[in-house]
Write an enzyme that holds these catalytic residues in place. Structure first.
Site, PDB file in Angstrom:
ATOM      1  N   SER A 414       6.354   3.854   1.392  1.00 50.68           N
ATOM      2  CA  SER A 414       5.595   4.992   1.933  1.00 50.68           C
ATOM      3  C   SER A 414       5.730   5.085   3.447  1.00 50.68           C
ATOM      4  CB  SER A 414       4.130   4.925   1.514  1.00 50.68           C
ATOM      5  OG  SER A 414       3.670   3.620   1.463  1.00 50.68           O
ATOM      6  N   HIS A 435       9.246   8.840  -3.260  1.00 54.27           N
ATOM      7  CA  HIS A 435       7.887   8.475  -2.850  1.00 54.27           C
ATOM      8  C   HIS A 435       6.872   9.125  -3.782  1.00 54.27           C
ATOM      9  CE1 HIS A 435       4.484   8.611   0.311  1.00 54.27           C
ATOM     10  NE2 HIS A 435       4.431   7.506  -0.379  1.00 54.27           N
ATOM     11  N   GLU A 447       7.769  13.024  -3.125  1.00 51.74           N
ATOM     12  CA  GLU A 447       8.579  13.261  -1.920  1.00 51.74           C
ATOM     13  C   GLU A 447       9.930  12.588  -2.161  1.00 51.74           C
ATOM     14  OE1 GLU A 447       5.783  13.652   2.068  1.00 51.74           O
ATOM     15  OE2 GLU A 447       6.260  11.652   1.400  1.00 51.74           O
ATOM     16  N   ASN A 485       2.116  11.425   4.725  1.00 53.52           N
ATOM     17  CA  ASN A 485       1.347  10.377   5.404  1.00 53.52           C
ATOM     18  C   ASN A 485       1.436  10.493   6.919  1.00 53.52           C
ATOM     19  OD1 ASN A 485       0.390   9.365   3.039  1.00 53.52           O
ATOM     20  ND2 ASN A 485       1.889   7.734   2.867  1.00 53.52           N
TER      21      ASN A 485
HETATM   22  P1  NAI Z   1       1.201  -3.782  -5.606  1.00 47.33           P
HETATM   23  O1  NAI Z   1       0.864  -4.930  -4.763  1.00 47.33           O
HETATM   24  O2  NAI Z   1       0.170  -3.245  -6.553  1.00 47.33           O
HETATM   25  O3  NAI Z   1       2.494  -4.094  -6.470  1.00 47.33           O
HETATM   26  C1  NAI Z   1       3.619  -4.692  -5.955  1.00 47.33           C
HETATM   27  C2  NAI Z   1       4.250  -5.509  -7.083  1.00 47.33           C
HETATM   28  O4  NAI Z   1       5.541  -5.933  -6.670  1.00 47.33           O
HETATM   29  C3  NAI Z   1       3.449  -6.752  -7.456  1.00 47.33           C
HETATM   30  O5  NAI Z   1       3.210  -6.740  -8.841  1.00 47.33           O
HETATM   31  C4  NAI Z   1       4.368  -7.911  -7.047  1.00 47.33           C
HETATM   32  O6  NAI Z   1       4.259  -9.006  -7.917  1.00 47.33           O
HETATM   33  C5  NAI Z   1       5.728  -7.257  -7.130  1.00 47.33           C
HETATM   34  N1  NAI Z   1       6.717  -7.864  -6.252  1.00 47.33           N
HETATM   35  C6  NAI Z   1       6.579  -8.263  -4.982  1.00 47.33           C
HETATM   36  N2  NAI Z   1       7.736  -8.722  -4.500  1.00 47.33           N
HETATM   37  C7  NAI Z   1       8.640  -8.612  -5.499  1.00 47.33           C
HETATM   38  C8  NAI Z   1      10.016  -8.914  -5.623  1.00 47.33           C
HETATM   39  N3  NAI Z   1      10.689  -9.427  -4.619  1.00 47.33           N
HETATM   40  N4  NAI Z   1      10.620  -8.668  -6.790  1.00 47.33           N
HETATM   41  C9  NAI Z   1       9.940  -8.158  -7.825  1.00 47.33           C
HETATM   42  N5  NAI Z   1       8.632  -7.852  -7.771  1.00 47.33           N
HETATM   43  C10 NAI Z   1       7.997  -8.082  -6.613  1.00 47.33           C
HETATM   44  O7  NAI Z   1       1.698  -2.650  -4.599  1.00 47.33           O
HETATM   45  P2  NAI Z   1       1.760  -1.089  -4.826  1.00 47.33           P
HETATM   46  O8  NAI Z   1       0.518  -0.462  -4.345  1.00 47.33           O
HETATM   47  O9  NAI Z   1       2.231  -0.818  -6.200  1.00 47.33           O
HETATM   48  O10 NAI Z   1       2.886  -0.673  -3.779  1.00 47.33           O
HETATM   49  C11 NAI Z   1       4.255  -0.864  -4.042  1.00 47.33           C
HETATM   50  C12 NAI Z   1       5.057   0.014  -3.116  1.00 47.33           C
HETATM   51  O11 NAI Z   1       4.693   1.361  -3.317  1.00 47.33           O
HETATM   52  C13 NAI Z   1       4.873  -0.246  -1.633  1.00 47.33           C
HETATM   53  O12 NAI Z   1       6.113  -0.049  -0.993  1.00 47.33           O
HETATM   54  C14 NAI Z   1       3.873   0.816  -1.212  1.00 47.33           C
HETATM   55  O13 NAI Z   1       3.977   1.160   0.125  1.00 47.33           O
HETATM   56  C15 NAI Z   1       4.351   1.969  -2.083  1.00 47.33           C
HETATM   57  N6  NAI Z   1       3.329   2.979  -2.314  1.00 47.33           N
HETATM   58  C16 NAI Z   1       2.040   2.622  -2.610  1.00 47.33           C
HETATM   59  C17 NAI Z   1       1.109   3.621  -2.824  1.00 47.33           C
HETATM   60  C18 NAI Z   1      -0.304   3.259  -3.181  1.00 47.33           C
HETATM   61  O14 NAI Z   1      -1.172   4.137  -3.087  1.00 47.33           O
HETATM   62  N7  NAI Z   1      -0.577   2.058  -3.622  1.00 47.33           N
HETATM   63  C19 NAI Z   1       1.448   5.059  -2.723  1.00 47.33           C
HETATM   64  C20 NAI Z   1       2.841   5.296  -2.486  1.00 47.33           C
HETATM   65  C21 NAI Z   1       3.722   4.299  -2.257  1.00 47.33           C
END
Ligand code: NAI
Ligand code: 3HC
Length: 707
Positions: A414, A435, A447, A485
């Site tokens: 993001s 995104h 996006e 954002n």
């Molecule tokens: P989250 O923390 O809920 O999930 C991330 C997941 O990735 C975890 O389950 C973790 O175990 C896994 N992970 C971490 N490193 C890893 C690796 N090297 N290989 C495989 N799995 C791995 O985070 P979330 O909220 O789902 O965010 C993920 C991405 O999405 C980030 O880049 C965030 O900026 C983006 N994003 C998040 C939004 C939100 O509202 N939460 C909205 C839009 C984008």
């Protein structure tokens, strides 16, 4: 003009029956040429003694998508649709509508003015005008209640939602089960009408029994829709028009409908909602590819990270029948992610939105792995791991090793620099940002972020794929926060600064809620978690460190452990298990202390200042985004804001809102705050050069075309 009319409507006489067919691709909109053509062909059929009955149908997939919305602003609506329908209703020969495909708005109104209606059971019909900020203006509000009953008509007109023809048995004289039999069976029906004396059945002769529509029905209906219609102008006018159908004979009801229609049509909301209708469709018109650009096939998708976003993204593909393989580093994380997805599906099943079998079918499309080798055959992979550049770089370099040539490598980042992520691979042309917004299985916006080297076919494939997974895609360029954002940043900053200056959180939230946002910025911050913004700020010190007041109240709260709803206290307090924000005087005390430290004088802030200071800097950032080419057109920004942030569609999006109130007003207010807020004003209220230029030229954002 003659040739144009003939092309839009054709007539084929079949014995005693005149078959009049509309053909105005793509949706058979009732443009001027169609209206003129209908009048000419109906009149010719009435004048022809050999013709005993007239059929109106279409040679396109749709019967008709309704009035031509693009004509509304031209003012050139003659001959108008009601005049065509008047000719039909008062014809002395029976006129039969044969709906070979969906009929919406004016399209359905054509059918309602006919003497008989025929279609197939699963066909879809509706009066979606309310979505355009107006109401059905060609008799729909008067004829549908007479045919379908008042309650059904109210529902259709006020919700704008399409329904199956089979749900309207009193509207249709014949419902055919197989669409392929429609024409044959319809012609048989018409021949029978002729054989029975060619009786003309006019809807205007139907009188609604007032007992079927007592005042309480309308009162209850108003109450029932109050929440979803909050702020909208046209739903109430729709109800008033239907009320008129009960109280007045058709001719007078039509007059009342016409008045209400014009009242809506003249409102800023109609302009905004019609702008948005075209904005949404225009988002898919991008100059980065054309018809000749190839599209890559996406038959299987990989997702890295089964967390909040990864899980939601996976559901989108499973819902569209596309198999997914999800990768996590540890089996427990994978199991947890898949369990959350199952729970979401099961909840939908409990609400009756899915069957148990649907749940199993979708889960069967979702597989997990902890081994990158499991991604060797995917056509698209979407990374949704932690928002850390080092982690993303590692993941992309690994993907470069294992994914087949031609696979699209996408990131859901993001904020991070997509070009840097792409540089971690040997194939930056295949790297793109997708995104999604949270919850990713619910929010319609996507996006699509193009990097410096993203190839045209990758962009085209992703824009088209978005439709398959029922998202509205908007193509944007790379910058911190992309479009959505990046623009929300000044909005969050101001809502925090206003508290420092003496506004209460609930005052700010009420004003923004009344403007039409789903909730105020403080309620939103508590719901999302104040720590999220806090961590983003920590990583952006170079951007904010010159402003010692930047979100200080928010920072204090997070540092005191008040991170929002999830811990029961943030900007507001929450009772256990409740999401209802309770104002907390200690937050005002914190604001007072911080203001004293920073020498910020607290004062009473007017509602107008609060609104302008939250919304105008957001618009100003949109102007920078346009000028930098991060968004290709202002309407794209509007689509992002309505679908990604709940900006009220009746304001058309932030850029349309600015165009509507006048860019000079936005520009002058920015200058005024820049000059009146001391150092702080100079830091953050400098108008964008494009805003200044357009305001001085008396133009709109919608007029702006990049050089
Ligand atoms: P989250 O923390 O809920 O999930 C991330 C997941 O990735 C975890 O389950 C973790 O175990 C896994 N992970 C971490 N490193 C890893 C690796 N090297 N290989 C495989 N799995 C791995 O985070 P979330 O909220 O789902 O965010 C993920 C991405 O999405 C980030 O880049 C965030 O900026 C983006 N994003 C998040 C939004 C939100 O509202 N939460 C909205 C839009 C984008
Ligand atoms: N007028 C003008 N253009 C229209 C149109 C309309 N009523 N309906 C669709 N279009 C255009 C779209 O802008 C799009 O143009 P583009 O290709 O240049 O982007 C093109 O037709 C195809 O539209 P969609 O991409 O939306 O096509 P779909 O096949 O996905 O959907 C549809 C077809 C369901 C008919 C959808 O287009 C739709 O919902 N249209 C609007 C229906 C509507 O609101 N009708 C009421 C009009 S107002 C009215 O009738 C007033 C009357 O009461 C007096």
């Amino acid at each position: 003009m003659e040739a144009e009319n003939q092309a839009a409507v054709v007539r084929q006489n079949q014995g005693e029956i005149a078959l009049i067919l509309m053909q105005n691709p793509p949706v058979n909109a009732l443009s001027k040429a169609v209206r003129v053509g209908l009048i000419e062909e109906i009149q010719a059929s009435l004048d022809d003694d050999s013709i005993k009955a007239i059929v109106i149908s279409s040679q396109q997939k749709l019967f008709s998508g309704g009035a031509d919305i693009s004509e509304f602003s031209s003012g050139n609506l003659e001959p108008n649709l009601p005049a065509v329908l008047d000719l039909i209703e008062n014809a002395q020969k029976p006129v039969i509508a044969v709906l070979n495909g969906p009929a919406f708005g004016g399209g359905l109104e054509v059918a309602l003015s006919c003497h008989y209606r025929i279609t197939f059971s699963d066909n879809k019909v509706g009066l979606p005008e309310v979505n355009l900020g107006i109401l059905p203006g060609a008799g729909g509000t008067q004829r549908l209640p007479r045919l379908a009953g008042v309650a059904t008509a109210l529902d259709m007109i006020v919700s704008g939602k399409p329904v199956s023809a089979k749900a309207l048995p009193t509207v249709f004289d014949l419902l055919v089960s197989d669409p392929l039999d429609l024409l044959n069976e319809a012609m048989g029906f018409v021949q029978q009408v002729i054989a029975d004396g060619a009786i003309v059945k006019r809807v205007k002769d139907i009188v609604i029994d007032p007992a079927s529509a007592p005042a309480e029905l309308f009162a209850q209906y108003r109450q029932g829709i109050a929440k979803q219609a909050r702020g909208f102008f046209s739903p109430e006018r729709c109800i008033q028009a239907v009320e008129a159908s009960v109280e007045l004979p058709l001719a007078e009801g039509l007059k009342k409908e016409g008045e209400l229609f014009m009242e809506c049509m003249r409102s800023p909301q109609a302009r905004a909602q019609q702008h948005f209708f075209f904005a949404e469709r225009a988002a898919s018109h991008v100059s980065d590819f054309d018809k000749t650009t190839p599209v890559r096939e996406v038959k299987k998708v990989g997702i890295i990270g089964a967390g909040t976003m990864g899980g939601g993204i996976a559901m989108n593909f499973a819902n569209a029948g596309i198999p997914v393989v999800m990768l996590e580093l540890k089996q427990e994380a994978l199991d947890k992610g898949l369990a959350v997805i199952r729970k979401n599906y099961t909840n939908s099943a409990k609400k009756g939105k899915l069957t148990e079998q649907d749940v199993e079918n979708r889960m069967a499309l979702l597989n997990g792995t902890t081994d990158y080798a499991g991604l060797a055959d995917v056509d698209l992979v979407i990374e949704a791991v932690f928002e850390k550049m080092e982690v993303k770089e590692q993941v992309f370099s690994k993907l470069d090793e294992v994914c087949k040539q031609g696979a699209i490598l996408a990131s859901n980042t993001s904020t991070l620099d997509l070009n840097q992520i792409a540089a971690a691979t040997s194939r930056p042309q295949d790297v793109i940002g997708l995104h999604f917004f949270s919850p990713a299985n619910v929010m319609k916006l996507l996006e699509v972020v193009k990097g410096d080297e993203t190839s045209a076919d990758v962009i085209k494939t992703c824009m088209q794929l978005a439709k398959k997974i029922r998202k509205v895609a908007v193509l944007v360029g790379v910058c911190f926060g992309f479009v959505g954002n990046r623009m929300i940043e000044p909005y969050g900053r101001e809502s925090n600064r206003l508290i420092l200056e003496g506004a209460t959180p609930e005052q700010v939230d009420k004003i923004i809620y009344d403007f039409g946002m789903p909730m105020g910025p403080n309620t939103m911050g508590d719901m999302a978690g104040l720590d999220i913004g806090y961590f983003v700020r920590q990583s952006r010190q170079e951007f904010i460190s010159h402003d010692p007041s930047y979100c200080v109240v928010g920072n204090r709260l997070v540092e005191d452990g008040r991170v929002g709803l999830k811990v029961g206290k943030g900007i507001y307090l929450y009772e256990s298990g409740s999401r209802k924000p309770i104002p907390d005087p200690s937050v005002l005390e914190i604001a007072k202390q911080e203001a004293e430290k920073l020498n910020v004088a607290q004062r009473d802030l007017s509602d107008e200042e609060i609104l302008e200071r939250c919304i105008f800097p957001l618009i100003n950032e949109g102007a920078y985004i346009l000028e930098e080419g991060i968004a290709a057109k202002s309407s794209d920004i509007d689509v992002i804001y309505v679908y990604g942030y709940g900006f009220p569609v009746y304001r058309g999006g932030p850029m349309q809102y600015a165009d509507e109130i006048g860019l000079d007003k936005v520009y002058n207010a920015m200058c005024q705050y820049r000059d009146s807020l001391g150092e702080y004003g100079k830091m953050w209220f400098e108008p964008a050069p494009l805003l200044k230029q357009l305001a001085e030229q008396g133009k709109k954002f919608a007029d702006y075309k990049p050089a």
